[in-house]
Design an enzyme around this catalytic site. Structure first.
Site, short mmCIF file in Angstrom:
data_model
loop_
_atom_site.label_atom_id
_atom_site.label_comp_id
_atom_site.label_asym_id
_atom_site.label_seq_id
_atom_site.Cartn_x
_atom_site.Cartn_y
_atom_site.Cartn_z
N MET A 340 0.88 -1.16 0.00
CA MET A 340 0.00 0.00 0.00
C MET A 340 0.93 1.21 0.00
O MET A 340 1.79 1.34 0.87
CB MET A 340 -0.90 -0.01 1.25
CG MET A 340 -1.88 1.14 1.28
SD MET A 340 -2.87 1.33 -0.24
CE MET A 340 -4.09 0.06 -0.05
N ASP A 341 0.81 2.05 -1.05
CA ASP A 341 1.70 3.21 -1.17
C ASP A 341 1.11 4.42 -0.46
O ASP A 341 -0.05 4.79 -0.71
CB ASP A 341 1.89 3.59 -2.65
CG ASP A 341 2.74 2.57 -3.40
OD1 ASP A 341 3.32 1.67 -2.75
OD2 ASP A 341 2.82 2.68 -4.64
N ASN A 371 2.11 -3.54 -9.39
CA ASN A 371 2.05 -2.50 -10.43
C ASN A 371 2.25 -3.11 -11.82
O ASN A 371 1.53 -2.77 -12.77
CB ASN A 371 3.14 -1.45 -10.22
CG ASN A 371 2.94 -0.66 -8.93
OD1 ASN A 371 1.86 -0.69 -8.34
ND2 ASN A 371 3.99 0.01 -8.48
N ASN A 512 17.43 0.69 -13.59
CA ASN A 512 17.58 2.10 -13.95
C ASN A 512 19.04 2.47 -13.77
O ASN A 512 19.87 1.63 -13.40
CB ASN A 512 16.60 2.99 -13.17
CG ASN A 512 16.85 2.95 -11.66
OD1 ASN A 512 17.97 2.66 -11.22
ND2 ASN A 512 15.82 3.21 -10.88
N GLY A 546 15.12 7.48 -17.34
CA GLY A 546 14.18 8.56 -17.03
C GLY A 546 13.87 9.38 -18.27
O GLY A 546 13.60 8.82 -19.34
N GLY A 549 15.27 8.54 -21.79
CA GLY A 549 14.88 7.35 -22.56
C GLY A 549 15.48 6.07 -22.00
O GLY A 549 15.47 5.84 -20.80
N ASP A 576 7.74 0.47 -13.75
CA ASP A 576 6.75 -0.62 -13.72
C ASP A 576 5.87 -0.57 -14.97
O ASP A 576 5.55 -1.61 -15.57
CB ASP A 576 5.87 -0.51 -12.46
CG ASP A 576 6.71 -0.63 -11.19
OD1 ASP A 576 7.77 -1.27 -11.25
OD2 ASP A 576 6.31 -0.06 -10.16
O1 RIB Z 1 7.99 1.13 -8.49
C1 RIB Z 1 7.14 1.83 -7.65
C2 RIB Z 1 6.77 1.00 -6.48
O2 RIB Z 1 7.92 0.77 -5.72
C3 RIB Z 1 5.79 1.62 -5.55
O3 RIB Z 1 4.47 1.34 -5.89
C4 RIB Z 1 6.22 1.12 -4.21
O4 RIB Z 1 5.29 0.32 -3.60
C5 RIB Z 1 7.53 0.41 -4.42
O5 RIB Z 1 7.40 -0.93 -4.43
#
Ligand code: RIB
Length: 642
Positions: A340-341, A371, A512, A546, A549, A576
């Protein structure tokens, strides 16, 4: 070659030749003398006594016989030369232009020059019976004689035809035309084999075997009259004529008809769209030939042990697409984290000792695994999730988000003993973010849960993994994927090190810039880091950069792709979104370049929206950018790395 051979070629006696060679030719006519000297010069004959007296036993010269009409010969030659030099040899080059007589003559010349070994590239004739010099032949399988006079480095043109047809059939094409040149019967056999395996036969009208002129004047129009969706061509030049004819009809390559060449060349690379082709690596062929020859010359291996088959592969470019109506892709399984963010909007990211005031806080379903599953589900992918939630309100909310996005939740477990994972995310006004994670139930996603749901991987095409779950679980899942032939897409995160053994089983590695710096600190540049990863065994490295590209490196390509031009609001879930779209596009049978275009736009749209899962684009939203994605495929700095 000896005096007798020269005498025979001149129609004189051996003693005549001997007299001329030893300047005792007063009684020989000027005409005969002239003739003998001409033959000696032509064959660059050196008398044995001189060989013994003047020549060192080793010249460090490799003789290379090639025919300039052989496909891709130039690339093979460059590689042979480079590999020879790397090993302390230089090369002596003889071009037979496919002429058998010239070939025999050159063998003699090379022998007379005292070369240490010979590499013969796709020659028409056989090695001479009396040849005592170590030799390696580069051949297609059909030309192999089975005699062990020389080592073989060979490739099978039947495999080439099979690979091209199978590649198209797997994408959902079933009406595939085949335009080949006389002599390409083995390629044709491979094409037919791919159909036969599916218990179907291609229509006779789709197949044309003839000269290049006949293919162009008759074959192409004949097959385009049929309702075909893809064309296999003998080479990229013919492929380009197919392009023209398709355009003359007002159709587009590859939207309407896909095109593939069974022979790769720089022409395929320069075509528009760049032509997908079956590729027999000149690098592999050249290296294998030089290595085999050196082994024989240095007495390290007998000839019969120096035999190697070079497997062809597909060099994916932009001329092949999944036919319309076949977009439903293969199964994708996500094994990953769910959180949960708690999104905290701030003007800027606080640094040590600093306090900032938030203008907005909101809780939304997140976690890299969830995600990616939601992203792929929204894009129409067939997605299954294996993950662990707490039996609490956060867990239920995340579960609903998965279901609402079309994700199959068979592998999701609710744990009564531990709460759902959480992420505390600071999002700055420029869209940049930082994350603190409390793993919660994610920590309990272990190998026994993966084993419990491993049947979900049985017929899967791709498995998405992140290192937000334990490395042990990731390793176990990768092993399962390997056994079940499921391709692995891995995003490393929050790790400084990875087990070396993991790399060789990763098909797509998507770190990344920061992650790759942490994992490969020893190299200075992105390119060098990617190169190290490829050498460790990763098949495709995609470094997301980012707003700059991304960078791709694999066996065929290396280069940069730009980002899609969207104004950033929240970049938290960009990677994601990128990975989920990449997986969906690949699972639909698209090549890596098209999949990167698809992923770049999905990521671009997601950063222009707030949150992570709610920001993921659906199929309809992404299809609004179809034209941009199509033209994106040409916008890169890709170089061939073959
Ligand atoms: O990549 C973003 C995600 O990283 C977020 O939703 C957070 O929960 C972390 O897992």
């Amino acid at each position: 070659m000896n005096i007798k051979d020269i005498a025979k070629l001149c129609g004189v006696s051996p003693s005549t030749v001997s007299k001329i060679l030893h300047n005792k030719d007063e009684d020989i006519s000027a005409l005969t003398r002239k003739k003998v000297l001409e033959v000696i010069k032509e064959y660059q004959y050196v008398p044995y006594s001189k060989v013994i007296n003047s020549m060192a036993p080793k010249t460090n010269i490799i003789g290379v016989l090639l025919s300039d009409s052989t496909y891709g010969v130039q690339d093979i030659l460059y590689r042979i030369e480079a590999a020879a030099i790397e090993n302390g040899y230089s090369i002596m080059l003889c071009n037979t232009a496919g002429d058998k007589d010239k070939e025999e003559k050159y063998y003699q010349i090379m022998k007379n020059k005292g070369v240490d070994g010979i590499i013969s590239v796709c020659q028409a004739g056989e090695l001479p019976e009396d040849m005592k010099i170590p030799a390696v032949q580069i051949l297609d399988k059909k030309s192999r004689t089975g005699k062990n006079k020389a080592a073989d480095i060979y490739f099978d043109m039947r495999d080439v035809g099979y690979l091209a047809a199978n590649y198209l059939l797997e994408k959902g094409h079933n009406k595939i035309a085949c335009l080949l040149e006389a002599g390409d019967e083995e390629i044709m056999a491979g094409y037919l084999k791919a159909y036969k395996e599916r218990f179907v036969s291609p229509n006779k009208e789709w197949i044309f075997l003839g000269t290049e002129e006949d293919i162009i004047s008759i074959g192409i129009s004949k097959c385009l009259n049929e309702d075909i969706t893809a064309v296999i061509c003998a080479n990229a030049e013919i492929g380009n004529v197919v392009y023209e004819k398709i355009r003359e009809r007002g159709d587009i390559v590859p939207d309407k008809i896909s095109v593939i060449s069974v022979r790769d060349s720089s022409f395929a690379e320069k075509s528009y769209p760049k032509m997908t082709a079956v590729h027999v690596s000149a690098l592999k062929v050249g290296n294998a030939a030089v290595n085999a020859l050196i082994q024989i010359m240095e007495g390290r291996k007998p000839v019969y042990e120096c035999r190697e088959k070079i497997e062809p592969d597909i060099c994916e470019r932009n001329s092949v697409m999944v036919p319309t109506g076949h977009e439903q892709g293969g199964k994708i399984v996500v094994v990953g984290s769910m959180n949960m963010d708690c999104m905290i909007n701030v003007s800027h990211i606080p640094t040590g000792g600093e306090t900032v005031r938030s203008r907005n806080i909101i809780s939304l379903p997140g976690g890299k695994g969830a995600n990616q599953a939601v992203g792929a589900g929204k894009l129409g992918g067939l997605v299954y999730m294996i993950g662990r939630l707490g039996n609490d309100s956060d867990g239920k909310e995340i579960y609903n988000s998965l279901v609402n996005s079309g994700v199959k939740t068979d592998g999701v477990v609710f744990d009564d003993a531990i709460p759902t994972g959480k992420a505390y995310i600071n999002v700055a006004a420029d869209g940049e973010s930082t994350i603190v994670i409390y793993p919660g139930a994610n920590e309990k996603l272990d190998r026994s849960q993966v084993r419990q749901y491993e049947q979900l991987l049985d017929d899967a095409k791709y498995c998405l993994l992140t290192l937000e779950i334990s490395e042990e679980t990731v390793e176990y899942t990768i092993q399962k994927c390997k056994k079940k032939k499921v391709k692995v897409i891995l995003k490393p995160s929050s790790v400084e090190k990875m087990k070396e053994s993991l790399f060789e089983n990763i098909d797509y590695f998507v770190p990344n810039e920061k992650e790759v710096k942490q994992l490969i600190p020893e190299a200075a540049t992105i390119e060098e880091k990617a190169d190290i990863l490829v050498k460790k065994g990763v098949k495709n490295v995609i470094i997301t950069l980012g707003h700059k590209g991304c960078y791709l490196k694999n066996d065929h390509y290396e280069g940069y792709f730009p980002a899609a031009d969207f104004h950033p609001v929240d970049t938290t879930g960009a990677a994601d979104a990128f990975i989920s779209a990449l997986a969906v596009s690949l699972s639909e049978g698209n090549g890596i370049l098209r999949a990167i275009g698809f992923a770049t736009y999905a990521a671009g749209i997601s950063v222009a929206r707030q949150g992570v899962q709610p920001a993921m684009v659906d199929r309809r939203g992404l299809s609004l950018y179809k034209e941009e994605i199509d033209s994106f495929c040409g916008k890169n700095t890709l170089k061939n790395t073959k």
